[in-house]
Design a protein around this motif. Sequence first.
Motif, PDB file in Angstrom:
ATOM      1  N   UNK A   1       0.822  -1.221   0.000  1.00  0.00           N
ATOM      2  CA  UNK A   1       0.000   0.000   0.000  1.00  0.00           C
ATOM      3  C   UNK A   1       0.852   1.266   0.000  1.00  0.00           C
ATOM      4  N   UNK A   2       2.174   1.126   0.007  1.00  0.00           N
ATOM      5  CA  UNK A   2       3.072   2.276   0.126  1.00  0.00           C
ATOM      6  C   UNK A   2       3.779   2.488  -1.202  1.00  0.00           C
ATOM      7  N   UNK A   3       3.559   3.638  -1.816  1.00  0.00           N
ATOM      8  CA  UNK A   3       4.059   3.919  -3.161  1.00  0.00           C
ATOM      9  C   UNK A   3       5.077   5.051  -3.134  1.00  0.00           C
ATOM     10  N   UNK A   4       5.888   5.106  -4.203  1.00  0.00           N
ATOM     11  CA  UNK A   4       6.830   6.201  -4.419  1.00  0.00           C
ATOM     12  C   UNK A   4       6.294   7.065  -5.558  1.00  0.00           C
ATOM     13  N   UNK A   5       6.232   8.364  -5.337  1.00  0.00           N
ATOM     14  CA  UNK A   5       5.754   9.250  -6.394  1.00  0.00           C
ATOM     15  C   UNK A   5       5.683  10.687  -5.932  1.00  0.00           C
ATOM     16  N   UNK A   6       5.485  11.577  -6.880  1.00  0.00           N
ATOM     17  CA  UNK A   6       5.362  13.011  -6.629  1.00  0.00           C
ATOM     18  C   UNK A   6       3.885  13.356  -6.557  1.00  0.00           C
TER      19      UNK A   6
END
Length: 342
Positions: free
Chosen positions: A246-251
């Motif tokens: 459920x944990x994403x990397x992004x701007x």
Amino acid sequence: MVAGAHAYEPVEHDPQDPEAVRRVTYVLFLPDGRCAVPAQGHGGAGLRLPSGRVLPGEDWVLDTSERVPLMTAGFLRQRVHPFAYDGVELRLYAWLDGDRYRGRRPHTRVELFTGTPQEVAARLADRTERRAVLDAARSFREQDDASWFADNLRLIQPAYLRAATAEGGSGFGGGPQEWRARRSMVVDALHRDGAFLDIGCANGLLMESVRTWAAERGRAIEPYGLDIAPGLAELARRRLPQWADRIAVGNALDWRPAGGRRFTFVHVLVDCVPPARLGGLLRRLLAELVEPGGRLLVSAYQPAGGEAPGAAERLAALGMPVAGSASGTGPDRTATTAWLDA
């Protein structure tokens, strides 16, 4: 710029060799854009910019740029950006944006002379410092999005990763009780069960805290997280393996979840994007990430003694209809959350 330059020169990035920076001189910017400089001291020789030596073992970004402004100007930095370098003196010039500080960290209490960069420069005794203020103002004013996010990443990721506590790994300087006192106001906005997305989740502490605090009030919350820093997202996944997927990397400016899903609650900080981008970000989140009947939660954190407006004031200034607001306990206005109904 590399070591070996022979005068004050503009730079885009700090020298990579740690030995190339022996001293740092700072130009300070308050939340309203005013420039600030200590108004006392220096033997009456006139105003001087805050400046200090890089101590052995210090990282000039993480350590010197926190210690020196606190101890010379009672100022806590939010971001730091180098803009000039003197290769003879091994001196870096950097601007900081931040706020006055009156908290528990070691700091000095000093009157600040504030004004436009031109007004501050006119009061400085040193010609190079006068130039530095004007150059800093130009750099501050013209900074683009890519540079802004690079500054944040350069400062926040290593600082949070080296923290010794869960609270420190989420950017908070106190312990568990203070964390709850200054963050639990977020759950005042949770009017029903649902999914909670924390934008800028760092190590995931707010994700798990909101779930716990909401359960105490009879609300069932399923937390999700997003962070621009890959190292912090990975730390959150290690801390919270049950929610790793459920944990994403992004701007936050352009991230979209898989399948176009939406969340009952989306939480974001006012300083997660450049100030000029905040209004557009909030409108996009409402239109694309918050589900119908849900809420967009906006939080503002600032140091004790700071002057920045609270979350509700920030939203009102953007012309957005505030549905409600709450404050954490502790020093006035150090933690506020306001929300917008979708």
